[in-house]
Structures are given as C-alpha cells and as structure tokens.
Design an enzyme around this catalytic site. Structure first.
Site: not given
Length: 318
Positions: A196, A299
């Site tokens: 990105k 996570y």
C-alpha cells in the site's frame, strides 16, 4: 505517465463540471502525492459523490462547501446511517475529512465541517482465519485435484504456488498478482513486494513455497525473465485478482471450508500462526507491511483467545 483525470470517470448524479472542479485535483493529490491505491481513490470518489448528491438534494450545494457547518455534517451522518453500516459510514466520513482538509490547505475552505463529527462506535471484529490443520487441508487441494484428474498439471501447480505464496509470504492479493521473477531472491527465498502507498518491503516466502516456485518455473512457466509474472495464464499473461479469488473458492469448496473466506484471510492466518508460535509483534508488523502497530495488534487478540481456550480445556482450575 500521468494517470487520466479522475473526473473522466462518470459518477451518476454528479455533473462533470463538479467532478472537474472539486474532485479531479483531489484525486491527483491522492494518486500522485499520497500514492494511494486505485481502490482507495475509488472509495474516496464514492464518498465525495455521495456527499454531493445529498447536498444537492437538500439544496445545500448552491451555498458552497465553505458555508457548511457541523450541523450540516451531523445531518448528513444521520441520514447516511439509514443506508450504510457503521464501518462504511466511518470510511465515507474519513474520506470526506481528508477531502475537506485538502481544500482547506489550498485556501478554498476556511474550515472542515466534518472535523469534530461524532460517529457511532465501531464493533471490534476479530479477523477470520484458518487453523493450521485447515490450512494444510486447503493447501493440499491442487494436488488432490491433479491426482483425481480434476485439473491439468499447469493449473494445479500454479494454483498451489498461489496458495503457498499467499500463506507462506503473507502477501496481499494485489502484491501476489504483481509479483515478477525479478522481484524474488531465489537464493535466499525472499521477495521484494510493493504494498500500500507504493511502499516496498522484503517478504520471506518459506521453504515449501520456494520449492513449489522452483518446480513451476522449471516445468511449466512460459517465461521466467525479470519482468515475467510469477502467476500467469498458460499463454503467459498475468493472472488478475478476480482469478485468484475464484481459484480460492474452488479449493475452499473442495476442502469443505467456508466459501466466504477471501485471499486476505490467508494473510490473517499467516499473521496469527506466526504470533501463536511466539513471533515478535514488531517483526510481524514489518512482515505484513503495516504502517501502524495498532493494525497488527488485532491479531494478538486472536492469539490470546486461543490461549484462553487451551487453558479452559486443559487446566484443572479453569
């Protein structure tokens, strides 16, 4: 090469003159200065078009954007809640805040009416991912198809390579389909990928993924030059993201796994399995290419949930 003006893309209900005047300069800023992905630019364009249509329908566009205040922004958010879920609303408003901030710096707006806008709180959603056993089942799909004559050798090995790279390297699907042979250091098993914002990072691909890559490139690839795509059709054309998505659905069905899982969920599995095995959070952040540690920290909640589940099932005092 300079990208074509964003205003050239039709947007229903938005006059071309408005797109050229207000949207196109902002789109150039997103693409050329901030180096946003086409997906991000498209989402921002939809946010602007949605805002314009609401303003025009309410008769508030004629007064000019500089005449808008916090109440106008609040009215827009209230009405938009009837059409969008909370996450989409947050994304729309985020894009509009950036849009107004841009024009304020250019001197065209004196303020940002969306700056202090309160929005409904987002529910924190833990990422979906596959367990290690489920991943083994999924990764074995191409070989099972090949053995059962459900796929030809080229397709089976290419599909296995795609799955191994998604999981072994934690790649985004856009990074996967953009990967060329010249970006892979085959001696060290590392790929240089562009993520990105055009940011580059190094991704270890893993022993198994490299073994599959060696076999595929040696026996099936049409070209292995520096600019040749790693994932290609039999004719040598690059594979597109949609093809990867459809390919994954085929193997999810074969493995009896949820059909709504996307290639990005293999990236979730990659991160979660690393953390479960004791990998440092900062290291996982670097491997994933996350700009902010907070993006990676989601996570850890998955890993803690797994630890608590093991504790509850195994400890006598649980």
């Amino acid at each position: 090469m300079r990208p074509p003006p964003a205003a050239a893309a039709d947007e229903p209900g938005v006059p071309a003159a408005v797109l050229a005047d207000w949207w196109a300069p902002f789109a150039d800023y997103l693409a050329l200065e901030r180096r946003c992905s086409p997906h991000t630019v498209r989402n921002y364009r939809q946010a602007f078009a949605d805002f314009y249509r609401w303003l025009a329908a309410a008769g508030r566009w004629e007064g000019g954007l500089d005449a808008l205040g916090p109440r106008d922004a609040r009215d827009f958010a209230i009405e938009a809640q009837r059409r969008y879920d909370r996450r989409t609303l947050h994304n729309r408003v985020s894009g509009l805040r950036t849009f107004c901030k841009f024009w304020r710096r250019k001197g065209r707006l004196s303020g940002n009416p969306l700056a202090g806008l309160s929005l409904p709180k987002l529910e924190r959603r833990l990422p979906k991912f596959l367990t290690e056993e489920q991943m083994k089942l999924l990764l074995g799909g191409p070989q099972r198809l090949l053995e059962n004559e459900g796929a030809d050798a080229f397709t089976a090995w290419r599909d296995r390579l795609a799955l191994e790279l998604l999981y072994g390297g934690g790649l985004r699907v856009s990074e996967l389909v953009g990967l060329t042979y010249g970006a892979i250091d085959r001696a060290n098993g590392v790929a240089r990928v562009r993520g990105k914002g055009g940011k580059e990072r190094l991704c270890p691909l893993g022993r198994v993924a490299m073994a599959v890559l060696d076999k595929f490139s040696r026996e099936f690839a049409r070209g292995t030059g520096p600019d040749d795509p790693v994932l290609a059709t039999p004719a040598g054309r690059p594979l597109g993201p949609r093809s990867v998505q459809l390919m994954l659905k085929r193997y999810l069905a074969l493995a009896g796994l949820p059909h709504d899982l996307t290639p990005h969920k293999l990236r979730h599995a990659y991160a979660t399995h690393l953390l479960n095995a004791g990998a440092d959070l900062r290291l996982v952040q670097e491997l994933l290419g996350h700009a902010q540690l907070a993006t990676t920290q989601v996570y850890t909640h998955v890993s803690v949930a797994r630890l608590k589940d093991v504790y509850d099932r195994a400890h006598p005092r649980a």
